[in-house]
Scaffold this active site. Structure first.
Site, PDB file in Angstrom:
ATOM      1  N   GLU A  62      31.251  49.193  39.565  1.00 13.18           N
ATOM      2  CA  GLU A  62      30.021  49.946  39.795  1.00 13.18           C
ATOM      3  C   GLU A  62      29.163  49.998  38.522  1.00 13.18           C
ATOM      4  O   GLU A  62      27.932  49.962  38.591  1.00 13.18           O
ATOM      5  CB  GLU A  62      30.357  51.369  40.252  1.00 13.18           C
ATOM      6  CG  GLU A  62      31.025  51.451  41.617  1.00 13.18           C
ATOM      7  CD  GLU A  62      32.530  51.233  41.558  1.00 13.18           C
ATOM      8  OE1 GLU A  62      33.186  51.300  42.606  1.00 13.18           O
ATOM      9  OE2 GLU A  62      33.057  50.987  40.446  1.00 13.18           O
ATOM     10  N   ARG A 280      42.992  42.416  36.300  1.00  7.53           N
ATOM     11  CA  ARG A 280      41.862  43.319  36.477  1.00  7.53           C
ATOM     12  C   ARG A 280      41.880  44.460  35.465  1.00  7.53           C
ATOM     13  O   ARG A 280      40.838  44.845  34.944  1.00  7.53           O
ATOM     14  CB  ARG A 280      41.896  43.879  37.906  1.00  7.53           C
ATOM     15  CG  ARG A 280      40.906  44.996  38.183  1.00  7.53           C
ATOM     16  CD  ARG A 280      39.486  44.514  38.136  1.00  7.53           C
ATOM     17  NE  ARG A 280      38.549  45.541  38.581  1.00  7.53           N
ATOM     18  CZ  ARG A 280      37.228  45.435  38.483  1.00  7.53           C
ATOM     19  NH1 ARG A 280      36.716  44.333  37.959  1.00  7.53           N
ATOM     20  NH2 ARG A 280      36.446  46.397  38.886  1.00  7.53           N
ATOM     21  N   GLY A 321      35.209  42.345  29.402  1.00  9.01           N
ATOM     22  CA  GLY A 321      33.791  42.020  29.300  1.00  9.01           C
ATOM     23  C   GLY A 321      33.482  40.553  29.120  1.00  9.01           C
ATOM     24  O   GLY A 321      32.363  40.209  28.717  1.00  9.01           O
ATOM     25  N   LEU A 347      33.017  38.376  44.015  1.00 12.92           N
ATOM     26  CA  LEU A 347      32.952  36.916  44.128  1.00 12.92           C
ATOM     27  C   LEU A 347      31.550  36.377  43.872  1.00 12.92           C
ATOM     28  O   LEU A 347      31.333  35.167  43.880  1.00 12.92           O
ATOM     29  CB  LEU A 347      33.471  36.447  45.483  1.00 12.92           C
ATOM     30  CG  LEU A 347      32.804  36.952  46.766  1.00 12.92           C
ATOM     31  CD1 LEU A 347      31.540  36.200  47.104  1.00 12.92           C
ATOM     32  CD2 LEU A 347      33.780  36.844  47.923  1.00 12.92           C
ATOM     33  N   ILE A 348      30.580  37.273  43.652  1.00 12.24           N
ATOM     34  CA  ILE A 348      29.212  36.832  43.375  1.00 12.24           C
ATOM     35  C   ILE A 348      29.120  36.192  41.990  1.00 12.24           C
ATOM     36  O   ILE A 348      28.402  35.209  41.787  1.00 12.24           O
ATOM     37  CB  ILE A 348      28.236  38.012  43.508  1.00 12.24           C
ATOM     38  CG1 ILE A 348      28.256  38.550  44.941  1.00 12.24           C
ATOM     39  CG2 ILE A 348      26.819  37.608  43.113  1.00 12.24           C
ATOM     40  CD1 ILE A 348      27.540  39.872  45.115  1.00 12.24           C
ATOM     41  N   GLU A 349      29.866  36.738  41.019  1.00  9.97           N
ATOM     42  CA  GLU A 349      29.795  36.234  39.651  1.00  9.97           C
ATOM     43  C   GLU A 349      30.190  34.763  39.539  1.00  9.97           C
ATOM     44  O   GLU A 349      29.456  33.976  38.933  1.00  9.97           O
ATOM     45  CB  GLU A 349      30.648  37.105  38.726  1.00  9.97           C
ATOM     46  CG  GLU A 349      30.059  38.492  38.510  1.00  9.97           C
ATOM     47  CD  GLU A 349      30.880  39.327  37.539  1.00  9.97           C
ATOM     48  OE1 GLU A 349      31.994  38.883  37.156  1.00  9.97           O
ATOM     49  OE2 GLU A 349      30.421  40.414  37.159  1.00  9.97           O
TER      50      GLU A 349
END
Length: 432
Positions: A62, A280, A321, A347-349
């Site tokens: 977020e 993660r 990061g 999964l957009i990255e």
């Protein structure tokens, strides 16, 4: 009455459980015990003067999703300060990494009336913006009583979460009805929110599409690639507990007794490919490294700042990061949290970077994005770890297909941009 009963349960059952949870998590991540007073609305730092925009981002995902929104707000409201609130140390640290001293930060208190009252009295925000899914009934009621507009933006609601909220229909209806506005990611999210009693929700898209891969991260990815050399690299990104063991076992079965070192003439064969694991949660970096070693793999860590040896079979991404850099260095990427029932990570990255994406069966956190990425030819579904490793091996040996999927991913990410600008327009309709 519904909120009164909720508060009783919260105070006598959930708060004691939450404190025990903090103590348990602190065994592995001591940061959970820092700033514990803020979780009860106690803030001792001096408050800066001037109008304040408050953004609540529960954890890492977020907080990262808010990156383009923060840039837009700073440009549109240069006289306002920005406060981030979080629920996890990793979320808080992510805001430090992304924004430094440009924003203030604190933990959002537990949803007890006295604690949220202290929080709002201390910071006196002009507006509150909740990212994605967090919904606290007492906080919503306190904002409404103080005439502080509170919005839910980039909102998503899976079927699983909707069923959980539906167990308490009166409470959910009150909380959603107290919001000043809702900006949903997709039509399905908006429909589930309406079914719970939410007012009309604007469908504005997903702000995570507006996060472009930073140039410095792409440069770091090229540095990673130089450390790896020419050998094929399969990245398993943002993996969750128990997924790494499944992947390592499947990887071990795939390579069998064949050569386990890199030979340039054999590019495309899984025995000489490098497996990159990036857990993660940072508190699990060493745990995953030890797990790989216990299974007989030769392991290196990103933190050793050394070239990846030809004998190394597993490279542990033990840094925060730098996910865009790992994606930029990989030939094929798997998005973790999707083999087991965690709902998938972002999964957009990897699509935006242009790396072929593999995703498991659990994608409820990114259901629409996963469906559309697969339809666009940017992502491929796999049902289990064995199928995952087999698909990765096949792709690493097929350069033309990798290039096609990578191009489809970039086009898919570009096509869905614009949610931040639409969200800012929604906020401008509210007097800040």
């Amino acid at each position: 009455m519904a909120r009164f009963l909720y508060t009783l349960v919260l105070w006598f059952l959930l708060i004691p459980w939450a404190m025990l949870h903090l103590l348990r998590r602190a065994r592995r991540q001591p940061e959970y015990l820092r700033h514990w007073d803020e979780r009860f609305g106690l803030y001792f730092r001096r408050r800066s003067e001037g109008p304040l925009i408050w953004i609540h981002a529960v954890s890492v995902g977020e907080t990262r999703a808010a990156l383009p929104l923060v840039a837009a707000l700073k440009d549109r409201y240069p006289g306002h300060r920005i406060l981030f609130t979080h629920m996890t140390p990793t979320g808080r640290q992510t805001s430090v990494d992304l924004f430094g001293d440009d924003v203030a930060r604190a933990y959002l208190p537990y949803d007890c009336p006295f604690a949220v009252g202290r929080f709002l009295s201390r910071f006196r925000p002009a507006i509150g913006i909740i990212m994605e899914t967090e919904l606290w009934p007492n906080l919503v009621a306190a904002c409404r009583a103080r005439a502080i507009p509170l919005l839910l933006v980039n909102a998503r609601l899976s079927e699983k979460s909707a069923r959980r909220y539906a167990r308490f229909p009166s409470l959910a209806r009150q909380a959603l009805g107290g919001l000043a506005g809702i900006a949903a990611q997709g039509e399905e999210d908006a429909a589930r929110l309406r079914a719970l009693g939410a007012p009309a929700a604007a469908v504005l898209g997903n702000m995570k599409f507006d996060i472009s891969p930073p140039g410095e991260q792409l440069a770091l990815g090229r540095e990673f690639r130089a450390r790896i050399g020419d050998r094929p690299a399969f990245l398993c990104a943002s993996t969750r507990e128990d997924e790494e063991s499944m992947i390592l076992d499947a990887w071990n079965r795939e390579i069998g007794d064949r050569p386990r070192f890199y030979e340039p003439q054999n590019r495309g064969l899984s025995p000489i490919s490098l497996l990159i694991l990036v857990p993660r949660h940072p508190q699990r970096f060493w745990e995953v490294a030890r797990l790989a070693e216990s299974k007989g793999f030769r392991v290196q860590r990103r933190s050793d700042e050394a070239p990846v040896s030809p004998e190394t079979q597993v490279w542990i991404g033990d840094s925060m990061g730098e996910m865009f850099a790992y994606y930029a260095a990989a030939d094929v990427a798997f998005v973790g949290g999707s083999l087991l029932d965690y709902g998938s990570q972002n999964l957009i990255e990897p699509c935006a970077v242009g790396v072929p994406v593999l995703v498991g069966p659990s994608t409820f956190n990114f259901a629409q994005a996963a469906k559309e990425a697969q339809a666009a030819g940017a992502a491929m579904p796999v049902k289990d770890a064995a199928e995952l490793v087999a698909a990765a091996r096949e792709l690493m040996g097929d350069e033309a297909r990798r290039r096609s999927m990578g191009g489809a991913g970039r086009a898919f990410a570009a096509r869905h941009r614009g949610a931040t600008a639409r969200t800012l327009a929604l906020l401008e309709n509210i007097r800040i």
